[in-house]
Design a protein around this motif. Structure first.
Motif, mmCIF file in Angstrom:
data_model
loop_
_atom_site.group_PDB
_atom_site.id
_atom_site.type_symbol
_atom_site.label_atom_id
_atom_site.label_comp_id
_atom_site.label_asym_id
_atom_site.label_seq_id
_atom_site.Cartn_x
_atom_site.Cartn_y
_atom_site.Cartn_z
ATOM 1 N N ASP A 5 78.795 34.688 105.968
ATOM 2 C CA ASP A 5 79.448 35.622 106.892
ATOM 3 C C ASP A 5 79.725 34.947 108.231
ATOM 4 O O ASP A 5 80.804 35.093 108.801
ATOM 5 N N GLU A 6 78.738 34.210 108.717
ATOM 6 C CA GLU A 6 78.925 33.508 109.986
ATOM 7 C C GLU A 6 80.009 32.439 109.872
ATOM 8 O O GLU A 6 80.815 32.267 110.786
ATOM 9 N N ARG A 7 80.032 31.736 108.733
ATOM 10 C CA ARG A 7 81.069 30.716 108.542
ATOM 11 C C ARG A 7 82.454 31.354 108.497
ATOM 12 O O ARG A 7 83.420 30.796 109.019
ATOM 13 N N ILE A 8 82.557 32.520 107.858
ATOM 14 C CA ILE A 8 83.840 33.233 107.801
ATOM 15 C C ILE A 8 84.286 33.616 109.205
ATOM 16 O O ILE A 8 85.440 33.407 109.586
ATOM 17 N N LEU A 9 83.370 34.174 109.997
ATOM 18 C CA LEU A 9 83.714 34.566 111.365
ATOM 19 C C LEU A 9 84.107 33.363 112.206
ATOM 20 O O LEU A 9 85.068 33.415 112.975
ATOM 21 N N GLU A 10 83.372 32.257 112.059
ATOM 22 C CA GLU A 10 83.699 31.050 112.810
ATOM 23 C C GLU A 10 85.075 30.516 112.415
ATOM 24 O O GLU A 10 85.854 30.091 113.267
ATOM 25 N N ARG A 11 85.370 30.569 111.139
ATOM 26 C CA ARG A 11 86.679 30.086 110.657
ATOM 27 C C ARG A 11 87.798 30.955 111.215
ATOM 28 O O ARG A 11 88.824 30.459 111.669
#
Length: 99
Positions: A5-11
């Motif tokens: 989820d954090e990687r998706i938001l960062e992307r």
């Protein structure tokens, strides 16, 4: 909140909007898993879905998602609201003895 989820938001914060396929490709993840997590993030208010006819929906980060990445809010305090049960999945009143 899961690591993906954090990687998706960062992307989404860094690259802008994207489809589940584009995000999955950039993160080297499964498209189905990314699409599922995007729906959960949308229910929590961290991303918005931009529907497009006949192609994959796009996902964009919201202000809540940016605040989470900045460490200003706690994801445990933002729970996804349950979606309403579809009308064809509701039991009739007689089933529970009300009818």
């Amino acid at each position: 909140m899961q690591l993906v989820d954090e990687r998706i938001l960062e992307r989404l914060a860094g690259e802008g909007d994207g489809t589940a396929w584009m995000i999955a490709f950039d993160l080297n993840r499964n498209r189905g898993r990314v699409a599922e997590r995007c729906r959960v993030l949308a229910h929590a208010g961290f991303v918005d879905r931009v529907p497009r006819a006949h192609v994959d929906d796009k996902w964009v980060i919201t202000d809540w998602g940016r605040l989470y990445l900045d460490g200003e809010i706690d994801a445990d305090l933002r729970r996804p609201s349950p979606s309403p049960r579809p009308p064809d999945k509701v039991r009739p009143g007689w089933y529970a003895g009300f009818g």
